[in-house]
Design an enzyme around this catalytic site. Structure first.
Site, short mmCIF file in Angstrom:
data_model
loop_
_atom_site.label_atom_id
_atom_site.label_comp_id
_atom_site.label_asym_id
_atom_site.label_seq_id
_atom_site.Cartn_x
_atom_site.Cartn_y
_atom_site.Cartn_z
N TYR A 181 -12.30 -10.84 8.59
CA TYR A 181 -13.46 -10.89 7.23
C TYR A 181 -13.85 -12.52 7.51
CZ TYR A 181 -10.87 -10.40 3.89
OH TYR A 181 -9.93 -9.94 1.96
N GLY A 221 -3.22 -1.93 16.84
CA GLY A 221 -2.86 -2.13 15.17
C GLY A 221 -1.77 -1.17 14.84
N ASN A 224 -5.03 1.49 -1.58
CA ASN A 224 -5.41 0.19 -1.41
C ASN A 224 -5.51 0.56 -3.01
OD1 ASN A 224 -7.71 1.89 -1.38
ND2 ASN A 224 -8.53 -0.39 -0.67
N LYS A 272 0.96 -1.02 -0.16
CA LYS A 272 0.14 -0.04 -0.04
C LYS A 272 1.03 1.30 0.21
CE LYS A 272 -3.98 -2.47 2.09
NZ LYS A 272 -4.91 -2.17 3.02
P1 NAP Z 1 0.21 -5.34 8.80
O1 NAP Z 1 0.39 -4.04 8.02
O2 NAP Z 1 0.67 -6.35 8.38
O3 NAP Z 1 -0.05 -4.53 10.63
C1 NAP Z 1 -0.48 -5.64 11.10
C2 NAP Z 1 -0.98 -5.18 13.32
O4 NAP Z 1 -1.02 -6.39 13.58
C3 NAP Z 1 0.68 -4.89 13.40
O5 NAP Z 1 0.28 -4.08 14.06
C4 NAP Z 1 0.97 -5.71 14.46
O6 NAP Z 1 1.96 -5.75 15.24
C5 NAP Z 1 -0.02 -6.43 14.21
N1 NAP Z 1 -0.10 -8.00 14.83
C6 NAP Z 1 0.26 -8.96 14.15
N2 NAP Z 1 0.47 -9.75 15.07
C7 NAP Z 1 -0.09 -10.03 16.21
C8 NAP Z 1 -0.90 -10.29 17.34
N3 NAP Z 1 -0.31 -11.92 17.06
N4 NAP Z 1 -0.76 -9.66 18.20
C9 NAP Z 1 -1.08 -9.04 18.11
N5 NAP Z 1 -1.10 -8.24 17.27
C10 NAP Z 1 -0.63 -8.52 16.45
O7 NAP Z 1 -1.69 -5.66 8.61
P2 NAP Z 1 -2.83 -4.54 7.66
O8 NAP Z 1 -2.47 -4.67 6.45
O9 NAP Z 1 -2.36 -3.49 9.05
O10 NAP Z 1 -3.84 -5.79 7.61
C11 NAP Z 1 -4.41 -5.64 9.23
C12 NAP Z 1 -5.63 -6.28 9.87
O11 NAP Z 1 -6.81 -5.88 8.82
C13 NAP Z 1 -5.18 -7.96 8.42
O12 NAP Z 1 -5.26 -8.90 9.11
C14 NAP Z 1 -6.92 -8.06 7.60
O13 NAP Z 1 -7.60 -9.37 8.73
C15 NAP Z 1 -7.98 -6.78 7.72
N6 NAP Z 1 -8.18 -6.39 6.65
C16 NAP Z 1 -9.88 -5.97 6.97
C17 NAP Z 1 -9.82 -4.99 5.62
C18 NAP Z 1 -11.78 -5.15 5.36
O14 NAP Z 1 -11.56 -4.48 4.06
N7 NAP Z 1 -12.12 -5.57 6.44
C19 NAP Z 1 -8.88 -4.90 4.62
C20 NAP Z 1 -7.56 -5.30 4.95
C21 NAP Z 1 -6.79 -5.31 5.69
P3 NAP Z 1 3.72 -5.37 15.68
O15 NAP Z 1 3.75 -3.44 14.92
O16 NAP Z 1 3.72 -5.39 16.58
O17 NAP Z 1 3.90 -6.29 14.70
#
Ligand code: NAP
Length: 519
Positions: free
Chosen positions: A479, A378, A337, A312
């Site tokens: 989701y 997050g 995105n 992104k």
């Molecule tokens: P990302 O950039 O990889 O960030 C993940 C975040 O989650 C980081 O802050 C990480 O913490 C934290 N994290 C990962 N594993 C963890 C754990 N076991 N316990 C606690 N914190 C944890 O991912 P992203 O792009 O932001 O996406 C996050 C989530 O959003 C995805 O997994 C997906 O399910 C959801 N999503 C939903 C939509 C939708 O349209 N509904 C769209 C996109 C994504 P650290 O900084 O400590 O590593």
């Protein structure tokens, strides 16, 4: 016209009736030719004379009684199959099959064996035509153009087929180019997840046929889509030279819901367009090279993309470097995105996660977000978009993250532009004595916690003692599954819940609107 060919393996001669029934069923689902893969029958290095006759009789019945035309293939071990026959014996058998009274439409002969023996199988006049083939299971052959040229220049070759593993989406480009210049009926396919575009877009580039499997797990080569996916989701029969191409760039993308959503939307709107999963490795150079290839290949008509983890931020940089437009909010949060390729070729990047998340929350509160106290868990790409969007709407946002330093950094970056106030908070501030801690109107999970196949599928981000009641909104961006452990807990405590699919659908609808408006 590009035929859809379904390969069916022949393991034993007593399978003929069931194979004929399977061929009839795939014909009803849209197959136009069957590839009988006879190499499982030929996995021993020799076949005795009696068995040879029996095999020939059974294959004659299979080819004669099949509802569809046949291609007969005995793929060698060297090129990814099981045939262990000596080349002379194989060519003798193929010659007999090709000369049957009711012959198959084609027999597949590998170019490597033709060149080793210096001849082709001997087929009677009026018998099967020869489909020359070459396969590279490792990657694009360095001499791809020369191999193709040798096939094209040989008058005995009716159809030229080359299949190689794509190591990246960029490897599809050579296949498209050769097809565009084809001098005879040709099949240029890339194997593997990265090669799907060559299979779905075969008709756009005028390939003679494309392969589709009978069902999941029944692929004869890596990356083959099922016939139902090819015909229904990708509407491959409607694809033509002018069809516009869209896709989702990210890694991984194999389980993305976006192709199902956007292809269905294009079909509803009668837009001549197809949307593909386009896996791109995580580094900037791979992203840049892939998107450059997609945009610069004029014949591809690439008109837009969804961009997901981990690209992104890369999309913002790419569009800025190419002199395109990034809307102000997206530039501020630093993550996009959605890519729109306008009709004049100029680029526009935006982030539909942000308005989607804000609007689903405003609906859940049935009120504006100004002044709402919201905790976002997050500090990754989604948290960045949601926290930034909510702060811009006037909500009071706190970011809580496993790695607190990232939360602090993100809060600092988002607050510094003066577009809203974002603070960082430690997790124990929520679990504290309810009389001593601040009340939140809303908790948002923007981590993969609770996601099927994720790092903690049974977990939830809220401590047990977190204050939740009927006025609290809990929003899980995850989701899959739709009802996450967090939402189960929140519902049990009477909180109002918003699931990730609601946000996914809304951000996808916004993308779709942008693309449909931009012709
Ligand atoms: P990302 O950039 O990889 O960030 C993940 C975040 O989650 C980081 O802050 C990480 O913490 C934290 N994290 C990962 N594993 C963890 C754990 N076991 N316990 C606690 N914190 C944890 O991912 P992203 O792009 O932001 O996406 C996050 C989530 O959003 C995805 O997994 C997906 O399910 C959801 N999503 C939903 C939509 C939708 O349209 N509904 C769209 C996109 C994504 P650290 O900084 O400590 O590593």
């Amino acid at each position: 016209m590009t035929l859809v060919c379904v390969p069916l393996p022949v393991h034993a001669l007593d399978e003929i009736p069931s194979l004929l029934a399977r061929a009839s069923r795939v014909a009803e689902r849209g197959a136009e030719i069957i590839e009988w893969r006879i190499d499982p029958l030929l996995a021993e290095s020799s076949v005795d004379a009696a068995l040879h006759e029996e095999t020939l009789d059974a294959l004659a019945q299979l080819i004669r009684d099949c509802v569809l035309p046949s291609l007969v293939t005995a793929r060698s071990v060297a090129e990814g199959g099981q045939c262990a026959l000596a080349p002379d014996d194989l060519f003798a058998l193929l010659g007999e099959i090709g000369s049957l009274q009711f012959p198959p439409r084609f027999i597949d002969v590998e170019l490597a064996i033709i060149e080793r023996l210096g001849r082709v199988p001997c087929v009677r006049s009026g018998g099967a035509s020869l489909l020359y083939s070459a396969h590279d299971m490792q990657g694009p052959p360095s001499s791809l153009a020369r191999i193709y040229q040798r096939m094209v220049e040989d008058d005995r070759c009716a159809v030229a087929k080359i299949a190689y593993r794509a190591r990246s989406v960029r490897d599809c480009h050579d296949a498209f180019e050769l097809l565009a210049l084809r001098a005879k009926p040709s099949i240029l396919l890339c194997m593997g997840e990265e090669g799907l575009a060559t299979r779905v877009l075969a008709r756009k580039f005028g390939a003679f046929l494309t392969f589709a499997s009978e069902g999941d797990g029944l692929e004869s080569a890596p990356g083959q889509p099922t016939i139902d996916l090819l015909k229904r989701q990708y509407r491959c029969s409607a694809i033509n030279r002018a069809t516009e191409v869209f896709g989702v760039l990210g890694f991984p993308v194999a389980h993305s819901q976006s192709p199902a959503f956007h292809n269905a939307r294009f079909a509803e709107c009668a837009r001549d367009a197809v949307y593909l999963p386009l896996p791109v490795r995580s580094d900037w150079e791979s992203f840049k090279a892939t998107l450059t290839m997609l945009l610069d290949d004029v014949a591809l008509s690439f008109r837009g993309a969804s961009v997901t983890i981990p690209h992104k931020e890369h999309l913002v940089r790419f569009v800025q470097e190419r002199g395109g437009e990034v809307d102000t909010t997206t530039a501020w949060i630093g993550a996009a995105n959605t890519l729109v390729v306008r009709s004049d070729g100029s680029l526009f990047a935006t982030n539909t996660d942000l308005p989607a998340a804000c609007s689903v929350l405003a609906d859940a509160f049935a009120a504006p977000l100004r002044g709402k106290r919201i905790a976002v868990f997050g500090a990754g790409g989604v948290a960045r978009a949601i926290a930034g969007g909510l702060a811009e709407e006037g909500a009071r946002v706190s970011i809580i993250n496993r790695t607190h330093e990232r939360a602090a950094q993100l809060a600092k970056e988002l607050s510094s532009a003066g577009r809203g106030v974002v603070t960082a908070m430690r997790e124990d501030a929520i679990a504290c004595n309810p009389t001593g801690c601040e009340r939140f109107d809303c908790f948002v999970n923007a981590t993969p916690v609770g996601m099927t196949g994720g790092p903690d599928p049974d977990g939830f981000i809220l401590p047990d003692s977190a204050p939740l009641d009927t006025d609290t909104v809990v929003f899980d961006t995850v989701y899959a599954p739709r009802e996450t452990p967090l939402l189960r807990l929140a519902r049990a405590r009477g909180a109002r819940c918003v699931d990730g699919m609601t946000m996914f659908t809304r951000q996808a609808e916004l993308q779709s609107k942008l693309w449909l408006e931009c012709r």
